[in-house]
Design a protein around this motif. Structure first.
Motif, PDB file in Angstrom:
ATOM      1  N   ASP A 129       0.336  13.129   6.201  1.00  0.00           N
ATOM      2  CA  ASP A 129      -0.444  13.568   7.287  1.00  0.00           C
ATOM      3  C   ASP A 129      -2.055  12.970   7.415  1.00  0.00           C
ATOM      4  O   ASP A 129      -2.514  12.594   8.394  1.00  0.00           O
ATOM      5  N   ALA A 130      -2.440  12.567   6.226  1.00  0.00           N
ATOM      6  CA  ALA A 130      -3.805  11.799   6.213  1.00  0.00           C
ATOM      7  C   ALA A 130      -3.543  10.366   6.714  1.00  0.00           C
ATOM      8  O   ALA A 130      -4.589  10.021   7.571  1.00  0.00           O
ATOM      9  N   VAL A 131      -2.607   9.933   6.514  1.00  0.00           N
ATOM     10  CA  VAL A 131      -2.287   8.286   6.930  1.00  0.00           C
ATOM     11  C   VAL A 131      -1.966   8.852   8.517  1.00  0.00           C
ATOM     12  O   VAL A 131      -2.529   7.664   9.235  1.00  0.00           O
ATOM     13  N   ASP A 132      -1.454   9.579   9.101  1.00  0.00           N
ATOM     14  CA  ASP A 132      -0.976   9.762  10.414  1.00  0.00           C
ATOM     15  C   ASP A 132      -2.479   9.611  11.254  1.00  0.00           C
ATOM     16  O   ASP A 132      -2.572   9.285  12.570  1.00  0.00           O
ATOM     17  N   GLU A 133      -3.554  10.415  10.606  1.00  0.00           N
ATOM     18  CA  GLU A 133      -4.568  10.545  11.655  1.00  0.00           C
ATOM     19  C   GLU A 133      -5.482   9.099  11.607  1.00  0.00           C
ATOM     20  O   GLU A 133      -6.146   8.892  12.582  1.00  0.00           O
ATOM     21  N   HIS A 134      -4.781   8.223  10.910  1.00  0.00           N
ATOM     22  CA  HIS A 134      -5.411   6.551  11.135  1.00  0.00           C
ATOM     23  C   HIS A 134      -4.435   5.797  11.736  1.00  0.00           C
ATOM     24  O   HIS A 134      -4.829   4.596  12.224  1.00  0.00           O
ATOM     25  N   LEU A 135      -3.395   6.374  12.227  1.00  0.00           N
ATOM     26  CA  LEU A 135      -2.411   5.408  13.007  1.00  0.00           C
ATOM     27  C   LEU A 135      -2.948   5.139  14.359  1.00  0.00           C
ATOM     28  O   LEU A 135      -2.693   3.911  15.032  1.00  0.00           O
ATOM     29  N   PRO A 136      -3.436   5.885  15.074  1.00  0.00           N
ATOM     30  CA  PRO A 136      -4.454   5.387  16.277  1.00  0.00           C
ATOM     31  C   PRO A 136      -5.132   4.082  16.101  1.00  0.00           C
ATOM     32  O   PRO A 136      -5.293   3.388  17.152  1.00  0.00           O
ATOM     33  N   ARG A 137      -5.894   4.161  15.052  1.00  0.00           N
ATOM     34  CA  ARG A 137      -6.532   2.907  14.801  1.00  0.00           C
ATOM     35  C   ARG A 137      -6.020   1.705  14.776  1.00  0.00           C
ATOM     36  O   ARG A 137      -6.439   0.694  15.281  1.00  0.00           O
ATOM     37  N   VAL A 138      -4.723   1.863  13.796  1.00  0.00           N
ATOM     38  CA  VAL A 138      -3.967   0.734  13.902  1.00  0.00           C
ATOM     39  C   VAL A 138      -3.513   0.120  15.407  1.00  0.00           C
ATOM     40  O   VAL A 138      -3.390  -1.087  15.686  1.00  0.00           O
ATOM     41  N   ASP A 139      -3.148   1.067  16.105  1.00  0.00           N
ATOM     42  CA  ASP A 139      -2.471   0.827  17.322  1.00  0.00           C
ATOM     43  C   ASP A 139      -3.521   0.247  18.422  1.00  0.00           C
ATOM     44  O   ASP A 139      -3.132  -0.651  19.215  1.00  0.00           O
ATOM     45  N   ARG A 140      -4.703   0.705  18.313  1.00  0.00           N
ATOM     46  CA  ARG A 140      -5.766   0.248  19.031  1.00  0.00           C
ATOM     47  C   ARG A 140      -5.787  -1.472  18.673  1.00  0.00           C
ATOM     48  O   ARG A 140      -6.276  -2.124  19.658  1.00  0.00           O
ATOM     49  N   LEU A 141      -5.718  -1.526  17.327  1.00  0.00           N
ATOM     50  CA  LEU A 141      -5.904  -2.830  16.825  1.00  0.00           C
ATOM     51  C   LEU A 141      -4.759  -3.795  17.494  1.00  0.00           C
ATOM     52  O   LEU A 141      -5.161  -4.793  17.930  1.00  0.00           O
ATOM     53  N   VAL A 200       0.770  -1.144   0.010  1.00  0.00           N
ATOM     54  CA  VAL A 200       0.286  -0.114   0.149  1.00  0.00           C
ATOM     55  C   VAL A 200       0.924   1.339   0.008  1.00  0.00           C
ATOM     56  O   VAL A 200       1.849   1.371   0.569  1.00  0.00           O
ATOM     57  N   ASP A 201       0.606   2.404  -0.831  1.00  0.00           N
ATOM     58  CA  ASP A 201       1.197   3.504  -0.735  1.00  0.00           C
ATOM     59  C   ASP A 201       0.577   4.458   0.240  1.00  0.00           C
ATOM     60  O   ASP A 201      -0.446   4.610   0.354  1.00  0.00           O
ATOM     61  N   ALA A 202       1.815   4.737   1.360  1.00  0.00           N
ATOM     62  CA  ALA A 202       1.680   5.554   2.248  1.00  0.00           C
ATOM     63  C   ALA A 202       1.872   6.839   2.329  1.00  0.00           C
ATOM     64  O   ALA A 202       2.769   7.409   3.392  1.00  0.00           O
ATOM     65  N   ALA A 203       1.886   7.340   0.918  1.00  0.00           N
ATOM     66  CA  ALA A 203       2.803   8.564   0.987  1.00  0.00           C
ATOM     67  C   ALA A 203       2.181   9.868   1.438  1.00  0.00           C
ATOM     68  O   ALA A 203       2.756  10.886   1.683  1.00  0.00           O
ATOM     69  N   GLU A 204       0.794   9.967   1.499  1.00  0.00           N
ATOM     70  CA  GLU A 204       0.037  10.983   2.194  1.00  0.00           C
ATOM     71  C   GLU A 204       0.224  11.147   3.574  1.00  0.00           C
ATOM     72  O   GLU A 204      -0.532  10.418   4.423  1.00  0.00           O
ATOM     73  N   ALA A 208      -2.762   1.734   8.039  1.00  0.00           N
ATOM     74  CA  ALA A 208      -3.449   2.931   8.452  1.00  0.00           C
ATOM     75  C   ALA A 208      -3.558   3.661   6.863  1.00  0.00           C
ATOM     76  O   ALA A 208      -4.920   3.996   6.724  1.00  0.00           O
ATOM     77  N   ALA A 209      -2.877   3.445   6.058  1.00  0.00           N
ATOM     78  CA  ALA A 209      -3.189   3.921   4.714  1.00  0.00           C
ATOM     79  C   ALA A 209      -4.438   3.118   4.083  1.00  0.00           C
ATOM     80  O   ALA A 209      -5.432   3.689   3.261  1.00  0.00           O
ATOM     81  N   SER A 210      -4.434   1.674   3.993  1.00  0.00           N
ATOM     82  CA  SER A 210      -5.597   1.039   3.825  1.00  0.00           C
ATOM     83  C   SER A 210      -6.953   1.308   4.477  1.00  0.00           C
ATOM     84  O   SER A 210      -7.884   1.447   3.677  1.00  0.00           O
ATOM     85  N   LEU A 211      -6.825   1.613   5.757  1.00  0.00           N
ATOM     86  CA  LEU A 211      -8.169   1.917   6.518  1.00  0.00           C
ATOM     87  C   LEU A 211      -8.396   3.346   5.881  1.00  0.00           C
ATOM     88  O   LEU A 211      -9.807   3.683   5.910  1.00  0.00           O
ATOM     89  N   MET A 212      -7.594   4.119   5.643  1.00  0.00           N
ATOM     90  CA  MET A 212      -7.861   5.325   5.294  1.00  0.00           C
ATOM     91  C   MET A 212      -8.736   5.524   3.967  1.00  0.00           C
ATOM     92  O   MET A 212      -9.648   5.927   3.617  1.00  0.00           O
ATOM     93  N   ASP A 213      -8.126   4.679   2.909  1.00  0.00           N
ATOM     94  CA  ASP A 213      -8.768   4.349   1.620  1.00  0.00           C
ATOM     95  C   ASP A 213     -10.246   4.013   1.679  1.00  0.00           C
ATOM     96  O   ASP A 213     -11.086   4.258   1.186  1.00  0.00           O
ATOM     97  N   LEU A 214     -10.163   2.728   2.784  1.00  0.00           N
ATOM     98  CA  LEU A 214     -11.576   2.358   3.025  1.00  0.00           C
ATOM     99  C   LEU A 214     -12.503   3.305   3.500  1.00  0.00           C
ATOM    100  O   LEU A 214     -13.770   3.578   3.077  1.00  0.00           O
ATOM    101  N   SER A 215     -11.973   4.145   4.288  1.00  0.00           N
ATOM    102  CA  SER A 215     -12.960   5.045   5.057  1.00  0.00           C
ATOM    103  C   SER A 215     -13.422   6.193   3.943  1.00  0.00           C
ATOM    104  O   SER A 215     -14.562   6.496   4.105  1.00  0.00           O
ATOM    105  N   ARG A 216     -12.634   6.726   3.068  1.00  0.00           N
ATOM    106  CA  ARG A 216     -12.756   7.550   1.860  1.00  0.00           C
ATOM    107  C   ARG A 216     -13.966   6.857   1.027  1.00  0.00           C
ATOM    108  O   ARG A 216     -14.686   7.754   0.500  1.00  0.00           O
ATOM    109  N   LEU A 217     -14.088   5.474   1.127  1.00  0.00           N
ATOM    110  CA  LEU A 217     -15.324   4.993   0.224  1.00  0.00           C
ATOM    111  C   LEU A 217     -16.463   4.560   1.007  1.00  0.00           C
ATOM    112  O   LEU A 217     -17.417   3.795   0.548  1.00  0.00           O
TER     113      LEU A 217
END
Length: 222
Positions: free
Chosen positions: A98-110, A92-96, A129-138
């Motif tokens: 700032d946006a990816v960082d917002e989803h890191l807490p979800r990963v850490d909780r998991l 997964v491309d995690a280039a974004e 986190a990038a994958s969860l971000m992409d799913l959230s956008r959909l």
């Protein structure tokens, strides 16, 4: 063996071998004279690893050099595995950033819920986190509770992988096997999942059809 023999046994052109030698990916052979250098089985093994990393893994020469340099250090097997995993590209491309960082807490909780020991430096945290971000956008939100059942088979696969690696003491063989498992087995697992989904769909469709056939038919009204 001469460089021509090394080329034949490894399936690597002589010119490519010389390039790897210049770039420091391949250790020098043993010189026996001004024009004769001998190479050993360890060079064949190293060339197989380089091919796995560059051709199958798509790694750059620089990234491949980092891995093979680490292989020359007195690392423990699990540290060797970590070097390989962290150097291989994530799916997964995690280039974004700032946006990816917002989803890191979800990963850490998991990870906390699973009790998994994962380094904060792991690139796979950001990939998830990038994958969860992409799913959230959909509009597809996967909570920790949603992801826990998916993590269980992943843990089982990881145990199978480590069982195979457990008795490999040679660092080069371990690195080569780890790279091949990641690069070649991951697509196999992805395809197996799709085949399983197809099978499950057929079973559910057959069950629905059978249920419809055996269900009591409504009585015609008088």
């Amino acid at each position: 063996m001469r460089i021509s023999d090394l080329s034949r046994l490894s399936g690597t052109p002589v010119g490519t071998i010389k390039y790897y030698l210049r770039e420091g990916l391949l250790p020098p052979g043993r010189p026996l004279g001004a024009t004769l250098t001998l190479y050993g089985d360890e060079h064949v093994q190293r060339l197989r690893l380089i091919r796995a990393l560059t051709s199958r893994g798509g790694l750059s020469i620089a990234a491949t050099r980092d891995i093979v340099t680490a292989m020359d250090q007195p690392l423990e097997p699990l540290d060797t595995l970590k070097v390989v995993h962290y150097s291989l590209p994530t799916p997964v491309d995690a280039a974004e950033t700032d946006a990816v960082d917002e989803h890191l807490p979800r990963v850490d909780r998991l990870l906390t819920a699973l009790g998994w020991d994962v380094s904060a430096e792991s690139p796979h945290r950001r990939a998830l986190a990038a994958s969860l971000m992409d799913l959230s956008r959909l509009g597809l939100e996967y909570s920790t509770e949603d992801l826990l059942p998916y993590a269980e088979p992943a843990a089982a696969v990881a145990r199978l992988d480590l069982d195979r690696l457990e008795h490999i003491d040679d660092r080069l063989r371990l690195a080569e096997y780890a790279a091949i498992v990641v690069l070649l087995l991951e697509p196999v697992l992805a395809v197996l999942r799709r085949l399983a989904q197809e099978n499950e769909s057929h079973h559910r469709a057959a069950f629905t059809a059978t249920t419809d056939e055996t269900a009591p038919k409504p009585r015609p009204q008088d």
